[in-house]
Enzyme design. Structure first.
Site, PDB file in Angstrom:
ATOM      1  N   ARG A  46      14.342  -5.592  25.179  1.00 60.46           N
ATOM      2  CA  ARG A  46      14.248  -4.846  23.903  1.00 60.46           C
ATOM      3  C   ARG A  46      15.495  -3.994  23.806  1.00 60.46           C
ATOM      4  O   ARG A  46      15.741  -3.140  24.660  1.00 60.46           O
ATOM      5  CB  ARG A  46      12.990  -3.973  23.878  1.00 60.46           C
ATOM      6  CG  ARG A  46      13.036  -2.929  22.772  1.00 60.46           C
ATOM      7  CD  ARG A  46      11.722  -2.240  22.539  1.00 60.46           C
ATOM      8  NE  ARG A  46      10.770  -3.150  21.934  1.00 60.46           N
ATOM      9  CZ  ARG A  46       9.641  -2.745  21.328  1.00 60.46           C
ATOM     10  NH1 ARG A  46       9.335  -1.458  21.264  1.00 60.46           N
ATOM     11  NH2 ARG A  46       8.827  -3.620  20.799  1.00 60.46           N
TER      12      ARG A  46
ATOM     13  N   GLN B 199       6.276 -10.254  18.002  1.00 56.13           N
ATOM     14  CA  GLN B 199       5.311  -9.641  17.094  1.00 56.13           C
ATOM     15  C   GLN B 199       4.840 -10.646  16.046  1.00 56.13           C
ATOM     16  O   GLN B 199       3.645 -10.753  15.756  1.00 56.13           O
ATOM     17  CB  GLN B 199       5.946  -8.425  16.408  1.00 56.13           C
ATOM     18  CG  GLN B 199       5.027  -7.730  15.411  1.00 56.13           C
ATOM     19  CD  GLN B 199       3.848  -7.049  16.076  1.00 56.13           C
ATOM     20  OE1 GLN B 199       4.021  -6.277  17.002  1.00 56.13           O
ATOM     21  NE2 GLN B 199       2.635  -7.339  15.603  1.00 56.13           N
TER      22      GLN B 199
ATOM     23  N   ASP C 203       5.490  -1.898   7.466  1.00 55.48           N
ATOM     24  CA  ASP C 203       6.032  -1.373   8.725  1.00 55.48           C
ATOM     25  C   ASP C 203       6.654  -0.014   8.424  1.00 55.48           C
ATOM     26  O   ASP C 203       6.835   0.358   7.253  1.00 55.48           O
ATOM     27  CB  ASP C 203       7.083  -2.362   9.281  1.00 55.48           C
ATOM     28  CG  ASP C 203       7.666  -1.934  10.633  1.00 55.48           C
ATOM     29  OD1 ASP C 203       7.025  -1.107  11.332  1.00 55.48           O
ATOM     30  OD2 ASP C 203       8.762  -2.418  10.996  1.00 55.48           O
TER      31      ASP C 203
ATOM     32  N   CYS D 128       2.726  -4.011  12.375  1.00 57.62           N
ATOM     33  CA  CYS D 128       3.070  -4.239  13.780  1.00 57.62           C
ATOM     34  C   CYS D 128       2.708  -3.039  14.650  1.00 57.62           C
ATOM     35  O   CYS D 128       2.515  -3.190  15.848  1.00 57.62           O
ATOM     36  CB  CYS D 128       4.550  -4.565  13.906  1.00 57.62           C
ATOM     37  SG  CYS D 128       5.630  -3.305  13.206  1.00 57.62           S
TER      38      CYS D 128
ATOM     39  N   ARG E 294      -0.857  -9.634  20.705  1.00 61.30           N
ATOM     40  CA  ARG E 294       0.441  -9.586  21.373  1.00 61.30           C
ATOM     41  C   ARG E 294       0.304 -10.130  22.796  1.00 61.30           C
ATOM     42  O   ARG E 294       1.151 -10.862  23.287  1.00 61.30           O
ATOM     43  CB  ARG E 294       0.969  -8.138  21.430  1.00 61.30           C
ATOM     44  CG  ARG E 294       1.320  -7.507  20.091  1.00 61.30           C
ATOM     45  CD  ARG E 294       2.500  -8.164  19.448  1.00 61.30           C
ATOM     46  NE  ARG E 294       3.670  -8.165  20.307  1.00 61.30           N
ATOM     47  CZ  ARG E 294       4.509  -7.129  20.471  1.00 61.30           C
ATOM     48  NH1 ARG E 294       4.319  -6.020  19.798  1.00 61.30           N
ATOM     49  NH2 ARG E 294       5.563  -7.228  21.280  1.00 61.30           N
TER      50      ARG E 294
HETATM   51  N1  NVA Z   1      10.675  -1.812  12.714  1.00 58.55           N
HETATM   52  C1  NVA Z   1      10.132  -1.116  13.844  1.00 58.55           C
HETATM   53  C2  NVA Z   1       9.183  -1.999  14.600  1.00 58.55           C
HETATM   54  C3  NVA Z   1       8.530  -1.337  15.774  1.00 58.55           C
HETATM   55  C4  NVA Z   1       7.640  -2.275  16.540  1.00 58.55           C
HETATM   56  C5  NVA Z   1      11.256  -0.640  14.747  1.00 58.55           C
HETATM   57  O1  NVA Z   1      12.206  -1.398  14.971  1.00 58.55           O
HETATM   58  O2  NVA Z   1      11.199   0.503  15.212  1.00 58.55           O
HETATM   59  N1   CP Z   2       4.718  -3.484  17.709  1.00 57.98           N
HETATM   60  C1   CP Z   2       5.408  -3.153  18.814  1.00 57.98           C
HETATM   61  O1   CP Z   2       6.320  -3.839  19.238  1.00 57.98           O
HETATM   62  O2   CP Z   2       4.966  -2.024  19.425  1.00 57.98           O
HETATM   63  P1   CP Z   2       5.686  -1.230  20.618  1.00 57.98           P
HETATM   64  O3   CP Z   2       6.947  -0.617  20.024  1.00 57.98           O
HETATM   65  O4   CP Z   2       4.693  -0.196  21.013  1.00 57.98           O
HETATM   66  O5   CP Z   2       6.014  -2.173  21.710  1.00 57.98           O
END
Ligand code: NVA
Ligand code: CP
Length: 300
Positions: free
Chosen positions: A102, A132, A219, A259, A287
Site C-alpha cells: 500500500r 477492494q 467514498d 469501501c 475483503r
Molecule cells: N480513497 C480512499 C480509500 C480508502 C480505503 C483513500 O485512498 O484514502
Molecule cells: N477499505 C480499506 O482499504 O480500508 P483500510 O484503509 O482500513 O485498509
C-alpha cells in the site's frame, strides 16, 4: 495471472475466477472446512499509509491459508530511508512468496513487480484499489445473484476507488454512472478505457447518476495524502452527499456500498449508513475472502 497491480491488467474471466474462488473459500470458512493452500508460505505486507481492513484481512487471511504474514511498515524498512524499490524487490523476493504493498505512486507497485520475482498485490495506491473492488463485486453478486446488467452509481470524488470501480464494473458486464464535480474526475487512463462503452456515464449531477441504480457507492472526499485539502474538498463536494433524498431516486431497495472508512455527515449521512450497515459490513468482511482468493491464485 502473475500479479494484481490493477484491474486494467485482468481479463473478465480472471476476475470472475477470483470471485468464484472467494465464494468457495467463504463457504469453507463458514463451515469450518480447513483450506491450507499456502502452508509454509510467507507474504510481506508493506504499508506506507494507514489501514484497518487491508492489514487485518491480509494477516488473518494468510494465516487461515496456512501461511505467515510479515507486517512491514515502510517507516521501519530501509525503503523509508531511500533504499531503491528495485533493490528492495530483489531482496524480498529471496525471502518471501508474495508481497502486498500500500503506497502512493502506482509506479512503485509496478516497479516491485518489474524487479522482483514473486507475485505483487496492490493494496491501494493513489491510482487504484483492486482488492477492494474485488470484494465489492463479490458482495454485489451475493446480493443480486448476478453482476451482468446491474447499474452502479458512484457519487463523489473521482479517486482510486472510482478508477477501480469503473474498470471492475465494465469488465463484469455492469453499468456504471459516475457523478463528480469538474476538477475531481477519474484518471484519464481509466476514462480512455471506458470511452465509447455504452455502460459508462460521467456526469456532474448525482441525481442523474443514481437514476435506476441497483447499487449506490461513495467514498471519502479527502483520501489519504490529501489531508491538507480537506476544507477545500468539503466545499467542492457540497451536493454530492449520499442521503435519504438521493436514495429516493435510486431503484427501490438499492444497495449502498462504501469501501470505508466513512465520514458520516460528509459523503454519507448517518441515516443512510445505518440503514445499509449489513451490506456495508458484509462488504468489509468480503475483503478477507476475496484477498484469500487472490493470494491462492497468485501464490499457490
Ligand atoms: N480513497 C480512499 C480509500 C480508502 C480505503 C483513500 O485512498 O484514502
Ligand atoms: N477499505 C480499506 O482499504 O480500508 P483500510 O484503509 O482500513 O485498509
Amino acid at each position: 495471472m502473475k500479479h494484481l497491480l490493477k484491474l486494467l491488467d485482468l481479463g473478465s474471466e480472471e476476475i470472475i475466477g477470483i470471485l468464484d474462488l472467494a465464494d468457495q473459500l467463504k463457504y469453507e470458512r463458514k463451515n469450518h472446512i480447513p483450506h491450507p493452500h499456502l502452508a509454509g508460505k510467507s507474504i510481506g505486507l508493506i504499508f506506507q499509509k494507514s489501514s484497518t481492513r487491508t492489514r487485518v484481512s491480509f494477516e488473518t487471511g494468510i494465516y487461515q491459508l496456512g501461511g505467515q504474514p510479515l507486517f512491514l511498515s515502510s517507516k521501519d524498512l530501509q525503503i523509508g530511508r531511500g533504499e531503491p524499490v528495485q533493490d528492495t524487490a530483489r531482496v524480498l523476493s529471496r525471502y518471501l512468496d508474495g508481497i502486498m504493498i500500500r503506497t502512493f505512486e502506482q509506479k512503485e507497485v509496478e516497479d516491485l513487480a518489474k524487479y522482483g520475482s514473486i507475485p505483487i498485490i496492490n493494496g491501494l495506491t493513489d491510482f487504484c484499489h483492486p482488492c477492494q473492488v474485488l470484494a465489492d463485486l463479490m458482495t454485489i453478486r451475493e446480493h443480486y445473484a448476478k453482476l451482468e446488467g446491474l447499474k452502479l452509481a458512484y457519487i463523489g470524488d473521482g479517486n482510486n476507488m472510482t478508477n477501480s470501480l469503473i474498470v471492475g464494473c465494465l469488465k463484469t458486464g455492469m453499468k456504471i454512472s459516475v457523478a463528480c464535480p469538474e476538477g475531481y474526475r477519474p484518471d484519464p487512463v481509466v476514462l480512455d478505457f471506458a470511452k465509447g462503452n455504452p455502460g459508462f456515464e460521467l456526469t456532474d449531477d448525482p441525481k442523474q447518476a443514481v437514476r435506476d441504480a441497483d447499487v449506490v457507492y461513495t467514498d471519502t472526499w479527502a483520501s489519504m495524502g490529501q489531508e491538507a485539502e480537506k476544507e477545500a474538498r468539503i466545499k467542492a463536494f457540497a451536493g454530492y452527499q449520499v442521503n435519504a433524498e438521493l436514495m429516493q431516486l435510486a431503484k427501490e431497495g438499492a444497495m449502498v456500498q462504501h469501501c470505508l472508512p466513512a465520514y458520516r455527515g460528509q459523503e454519507i449521512t448517518d441515516e443512510v449508513f445505518e440503514a445499509h450497515a449489513d451490506e456495508l459490513f458484509e462488504e468489509a468482511e468480503n475483503r478477507l475472502h476475496a484477498q484469500k482468493a487472490v493470494m491462492v491464485t497468485l501464490m499457490k
